[in-house]
Design an enzyme around this catalytic site. Structure first.
Site, mmCIF file in Angstrom:
data_model
loop_
_atom_site.group_PDB
_atom_site.id
_atom_site.type_symbol
_atom_site.label_atom_id
_atom_site.label_comp_id
_atom_site.label_asym_id
_atom_site.label_seq_id
_atom_site.Cartn_x
_atom_site.Cartn_y
_atom_site.Cartn_z
ATOM 1 N N SER A 256 80.075 21.501 57.339
ATOM 2 C CA SER A 256 79.210 22.167 56.364
ATOM 3 C C SER A 256 79.945 22.288 55.032
ATOM 4 C CB SER A 256 78.874 23.569 56.878
ATOM 5 O OG SER A 256 78.324 24.344 55.844
ATOM 6 N N TYR B 122 82.233 31.056 59.934
ATOM 7 C CA TYR B 122 81.523 29.769 59.947
ATOM 8 C C TYR B 122 82.335 28.699 59.199
ATOM 9 C CZ TYR B 122 77.398 26.731 59.171
ATOM 10 O OH TYR B 122 76.503 25.693 59.125
ATOM 11 N N LYS C 127 83.776 25.280 60.711
ATOM 12 C CA LYS C 127 83.274 24.012 60.184
ATOM 13 C C LYS C 127 84.396 23.136 59.629
ATOM 14 C CE LYS C 127 78.894 24.000 61.084
ATOM 15 N NZ LYS C 127 78.457 23.187 62.239
HETATM 16 P P1 NAD Z 1 68.952 25.686 63.921
HETATM 17 O O1 NAD Z 1 69.211 27.119 64.202
HETATM 18 O O2 NAD Z 1 67.558 25.261 63.624
HETATM 19 O O3 NAD Z 1 69.463 24.787 65.117
HETATM 20 C C1 NAD Z 1 70.643 25.075 65.841
HETATM 21 C C2 NAD Z 1 70.320 24.901 67.307
HETATM 22 O O4 NAD Z 1 71.519 25.084 68.074
HETATM 23 C C3 NAD Z 1 69.312 25.923 67.818
HETATM 24 O O5 NAD Z 1 68.211 25.267 68.410
HETATM 25 C C4 NAD Z 1 70.103 26.752 68.825
HETATM 26 O O6 NAD Z 1 69.330 27.204 69.930
HETATM 27 C C5 NAD Z 1 71.173 25.770 69.261
HETATM 28 N N1 NAD Z 1 72.351 26.444 69.802
HETATM 29 C C6 NAD Z 1 73.001 27.502 69.279
HETATM 30 N N2 NAD Z 1 74.025 27.866 70.050
HETATM 31 C C7 NAD Z 1 74.033 26.998 71.095
HETATM 32 C C8 NAD Z 1 74.878 26.873 72.225
HETATM 33 N N3 NAD Z 1 75.908 27.709 72.439
HETATM 34 N N4 NAD Z 1 74.636 25.862 73.095
HETATM 35 C C9 NAD Z 1 73.593 25.009 72.897
HETATM 36 N N5 NAD Z 1 72.744 25.122 71.842
HETATM 37 C C10 NAD Z 1 72.971 26.096 70.948
HETATM 38 O O7 NAD Z 1 69.906 25.301 62.716
HETATM 39 P P2 NAD Z 1 70.130 23.923 61.912
HETATM 40 O O8 NAD Z 1 70.080 24.262 60.484
HETATM 41 O O9 NAD Z 1 69.282 22.838 62.436
HETATM 42 O O10 NAD Z 1 71.663 23.643 62.270
HETATM 43 C C11 NAD Z 1 72.125 22.502 62.954
HETATM 44 C C12 NAD Z 1 73.593 22.295 62.642
HETATM 45 O O11 NAD Z 1 73.745 21.973 61.257
HETATM 46 C C13 NAD Z 1 74.449 23.535 62.878
HETATM 47 O O12 NAD Z 1 75.712 23.139 63.381
HETATM 48 C C14 NAD Z 1 74.610 24.107 61.492
HETATM 49 O O13 NAD Z 1 75.749 24.914 61.378
HETATM 50 C C15 NAD Z 1 74.703 22.834 60.680
HETATM 51 N N6 NAD Z 1 74.422 23.009 59.252
HETATM 52 C C16 NAD Z 1 73.158 23.269 58.823
HETATM 53 C C17 NAD Z 1 72.926 23.391 57.453
HETATM 54 C C18 NAD Z 1 71.553 23.606 56.916
HETATM 55 O O14 NAD Z 1 71.386 23.567 55.684
HETATM 56 N N7 NAD Z 1 70.542 23.836 57.753
HETATM 57 C C19 NAD Z 1 73.986 23.276 56.540
HETATM 58 C C20 NAD Z 1 75.260 23.006 57.011
HETATM 59 C C21 NAD Z 1 75.465 22.864 58.377
#
Ligand code: NAD
Length: 304
Positions: free
Chosen positions: A152, A165, A169
């Site tokens: 991230s 976080y 990351k």
């Molecule tokens: P989201 O919350 O929609 O999806 C994350 C998913 O991970 C959820 O469905 C949740 O149930 C699942 N999860 C959480 N803990 C878990 C565990 N212990 N075991 C199995 N599943 C688990 O969020 P997102 O935005 O789609 O995030 C996806 C990834 O992208 C994450 O790693 C997040 O940190 C990263 N990220 C997202 C953004 C953004 O802008 N959305 C930015 C940087 C990084």
């Protein structure tokens, strides 16, 4: 060139929602058999349900693809190993792992309890390690593997209120750096994705017009490229709103002092040359050591 994943088996963690869901749907659409993993908890990691993963599997199957749902918690080694075994029992190989599962527990550092720090590191960093460890020897024996860690901008550059976080990351970048050295001769590529998308994680953080531009499906092409047969190795690919960029950790050439001259005062006096000399991306820790030794040998008149 069309990128396809026929006969490939992929595991996408946290694929019940947001970005993971898009990655799973896109991989399946291009021929991969997909394990849709999701614990089904809320954004903070509380609770759990099989519904989210099962709904994504139903979508894939309805579109003519192959997928199985899995509710393993990526923090639990036994559950992760059982997930990998289930994929092996069904399809006999695992080619692609997208470590995507994640949670948020934002707090300023003053207010952050140890449990909130540890839990976030556990899901993002240790969870990625657990899943990677469980598929590593399979990929090694196959002579093929494609692994993505989800980093991230918060880890790469920092973000207020995200000490937990951000640490996790950046941790996955460290994991990539070593694994791609160890995996290279087995044709295992390890890369990082730094996404930006409108999901439940970013809900309410930006105006709706901005969120409308940040569709998760505009990030997924980066994952498809990273896990493709001809994809790169050791790359941090940033992706959001249809924009793609490579993030790099560089080091300046710096300046060597002879023994006796290597003082804090000389660092201060030569700060511009140290901090702003030409930059280079180093491909292993040993490259830094070699640079130090070459400069030191020259500065001290030593022959190596
Ligand atoms: P989201 O919350 O929609 O999806 C994350 C998913 O991970 C959820 O469905 C949740 O149930 C699942 N999860 C959480 N803990 C878990 C565990 N212990 N075991 C199995 N599943 C688990 O969020 P997102 O935005 O789609 O995030 C996806 C990834 O992208 C994450 O790693 C997040 O940190 C990263 N990220 C997202 C953004 C953004 O802008 N959305 C930015 C940087 C990084």
């Amino acid at each position: 060139m069309t990128i396809r994943f026929d006969d490939r088996v992929a595991i996408v963690t946290g694929a019940g929602n947001g970005l993971g869901r898009e990655h799973a749907l896109a991989l399946a659409k291009r021929g991969a058999k997909v394990v849709v993993n999701d614990l089904g908890g809320d954004v903070s990691g509380a609770g759990g349900s099989a519904t989210a993963a099962e709904a994504v599997v139903a979508e894939i199957v309805a579109a003519g693809g192959e997928a199985i749902a899995n509710g393993a918690n990526v923090c639990k080694v036994d559950e992760v190993e059982a997930m990998v075994q289930a994929a092996m029992d069904k399809w006999g190989r695992i080619d692609i792992l997208v470590n995507n599962a994640g949670i948020l527990r934002d707090k300023t550092f003053t207010k952050m309890e140890h449990s909130n720090f540890n839990m976030v590191v556990d899901v993002h960093l240790t969870g990625s390690m657990n899943c990677t460890k469980a598929v590593w020897d399979i990929m090694r024996d196959q002579g093929f593997g494609r692994i993505v860690m989800t980093t991230s901008s918060s880890g790469l550059y920092g973000n207020f209120g995200q000490a937990n976080y951000g640490s996790a990351k950046m941790g996955v970048v460290g994991l990539m750096n070593t694994l791609c050295l160890e995996g290279a001769k087995y044709n295992i590529n390890v890369n990082c994705l730094s996404p930006c998308a409108a999901t439940r994680m970013t809900e309410g953080l930006m105006p709706q017009e901005a969120l409308d531009l940040l569709k998760p499906e505009l990030v997924t092409p980066a994952v498809l490229y990273l896990v493709s047969d001809e994809g790169p190795n050791r790359t941090i690919l940033a992706a959001g709103a249809g924009h793609f960029a490579r993030a790099v950790v560089n080091e300046t050439e710096g300046l060597a002092f002879a023994e006796g001259e290597a003082t804090a005062e000389n660092i201060a006096a030569n700060w511009d040359a140290i901090a702003n000399s030409e930059q280079k991306e180093l491909k292993a820790g040993g490259e830094q050591t070699m640079k130090f030794l070459q400069h030191a040998a020259a500065a001290n008149g030593v022959k190596l």
